[in-house]
Design an enzyme around this catalytic site. Structure first.
Site, mmCIF file in Angstrom:
data_model
loop_
_atom_site.group_PDB
_atom_site.id
_atom_site.type_symbol
_atom_site.label_atom_id
_atom_site.label_comp_id
_atom_site.label_asym_id
_atom_site.label_seq_id
_atom_site.Cartn_x
_atom_site.Cartn_y
_atom_site.Cartn_z
ATOM 1 C CG ASP A 84 -1.943 1.013 1.279
ATOM 2 O OD1 ASP A 84 -2.293 1.512 2.372
ATOM 3 O OD2 ASP A 84 -2.413 1.378 0.183
ATOM 4 C CG HIS A 207 -6.239 5.101 -1.261
ATOM 5 N ND1 HIS A 207 -5.113 4.574 -0.703
ATOM 6 C CD2 HIS A 207 -6.285 4.622 -2.533
ATOM 7 C CE1 HIS A 207 -4.496 3.803 -1.579
ATOM 8 N NE2 HIS A 207 -5.175 3.824 -2.699
ATOM 9 N N GLY A 208 -8.881 5.885 2.039
ATOM 10 C CA GLY A 208 -9.487 6.626 3.142
ATOM 11 C C GLY A 208 -10.910 6.208 3.394
ATOM 12 C CG ASN A 231 -4.954 0.878 8.458
ATOM 13 O OD1 ASN A 231 -5.157 -0.008 9.286
ATOM 14 N ND2 ASN A 231 -3.773 1.469 8.328
HETATM 15 O O1 G3H Z 1 -4.365 2.922 2.060
HETATM 16 C C1 G3H Z 1 -5.039 2.706 3.076
HETATM 17 C C2 G3H Z 1 -6.317 3.365 3.254
HETATM 18 O O2 G3H Z 1 -6.401 4.434 2.388
HETATM 19 C C3 G3H Z 1 -6.650 3.622 4.677
HETATM 20 O O3 G3H Z 1 -7.514 4.688 4.892
HETATM 21 O O4 G3H Z 1 -7.220 4.586 7.366
HETATM 22 O O5 G3H Z 1 -8.733 6.276 6.336
HETATM 23 O O6 G3H Z 1 -9.388 3.859 6.360
HETATM 24 P P1 G3H Z 1 -8.249 4.849 6.315
HETATM 25 ZN ZN ZN Z 2 -4.477 4.963 1.271
#
Ligand code: G3H
Ligand code: ZN
Length: 287
Positions: A84, A207-208, A231
């Site tokens: 990642d 992402h996110g 994450n």
């Molecule tokens: O690459 C990993 C994700 O973009 C994690 O995003 O921690 O906001 O869920 P997050």
């Molecule tokens: Zn990310």
């Protein structure tokens, strides 16, 4: 055995659902995510940031752990092991270590350098059967020391990068890593639609994923997102379940201090959170 993410994301794009990338941070995390995927018969992408790779004693350690678990746990759903937000060097190390997919996060390079490095990595990955993700328009927030501003990607730049042969593309649409601030303006579906318009069948990545309202997730999937990364939300539920266990004094009862007991509430919370996301993304039953 590990698979690249290419086929599972092509199916997701065609089937109008998304496959979750759940970042792993240790053995318990990995076991929890795989348990959830097998129980729901869902394809899954295990994300490993460069920081998490270091924390888990190196990429080869991660590959050995994941391959061992797939065998010992009789995991039969498709599993991709994905670097990642990889640097150029990180991608080379993971390709060598046995990952089945990498993300080259070239969003902080000038577009010409992003193109040059992406071209090279696409050739290398495809020559070894790996999938590769690219990013245009850095994702906001902070993850493992990588700080992005939450830009909206230029659809034309996305097309340029897509034409290099990447298997899926993360286009910044105002999404942010970590918790979203109260004044967050939401996702730019206008940008997403414009990117989708130019990139056609290419699976897009959000992402996110932590904290994005369900209706926005559904709309993003409708507009071409086929991979969604989560994450922080798993980290939050792990921490809360562990805190509750300790505040209840469970660690002082009998051998409650045994890490196999102490870490279990958090691991169980991750299983439930991952299952919740897989159902929201629509990937349950799609293995
Ligand atoms: O690459 C990993 C994700 O973009 C994690 O995003 O921690 O906001 O869920 P997050
Ligand atoms: Zn990310």
């Amino acid at each position: 055995m590990l698979v690249s993410a290419t086929e599972m994301l092509k199916k997701a794009k065609a089937g109008h659902y998304a496959v979750g990338q759940f970042n792993i941070n240790d053995l318990e995390w990995t076991k929890a995510v795989l348990t959830a995927a097998e129980e729901l018969r869902s394809p899954v992408i295990l994300g490993v940031s460069e920081g998490a790779g270091k924390y888990m004693a190196g990429y080869r350690t991660v590959v050995g752990m994941v391959n061992g678990m797939i065998k010992e746990m009789d995991i039969s759903v498709p599993v991709a092991l994905h670097l990642d937000h990889g640097s150029y060097e990180g991608c080379l190390k993971c390709i060598d270590a046995g990952f089945s997919s990498v993300m080259f996060d070239g969003s902080h390079y000038p577009i010409e350098e992003n193109i040059e490095k992406t071209t090279e990595l696409v050739k290398l990955c495809h020559g070894k059967g790996l999938s590769i993700e690219a990013e245009v328009g850095s994702i906001g927030g902070e993850e493992d020391g990588v700080v992005g501003m939450g830009e909206c990607a230029d659809p034309k730049e996305c097309k340029m990068i897509a034409d290099l042969g990447v298997d899926f593309l993360a286009a910044g649409i105002g999404n942010i890593h970590g918790k979203y601030p109260a004044n967050w303006k939401g996702l730019s579906f206008e940008t997403l639609a414009a990117v989708q318009e130019l990139t056609g069948e290419l699976p897009l990545v959000l992402h996110g994923g932590t904290g994005i309202p369900d209706d926005m997730i559904k709309k993003a999937i409708d507009l071409g997102v086929s991979k969604i990364n989560v994450n922080t939300e798993c980290q939050l539920v792990f921490a809360e379940a562990t805190r509750k266990y300790i505040e209840a004094g469970k660690d002082l009862e009998g051998k409650g201090y045994d890490p196999r007991k102490l870490l279990k509430p958090g691991a169980d919370a991750i299983v439930e959170k991952v299952k919740e996301k897989m159902i929201l993304f629509g990937s349950d039953g799609k293995a």
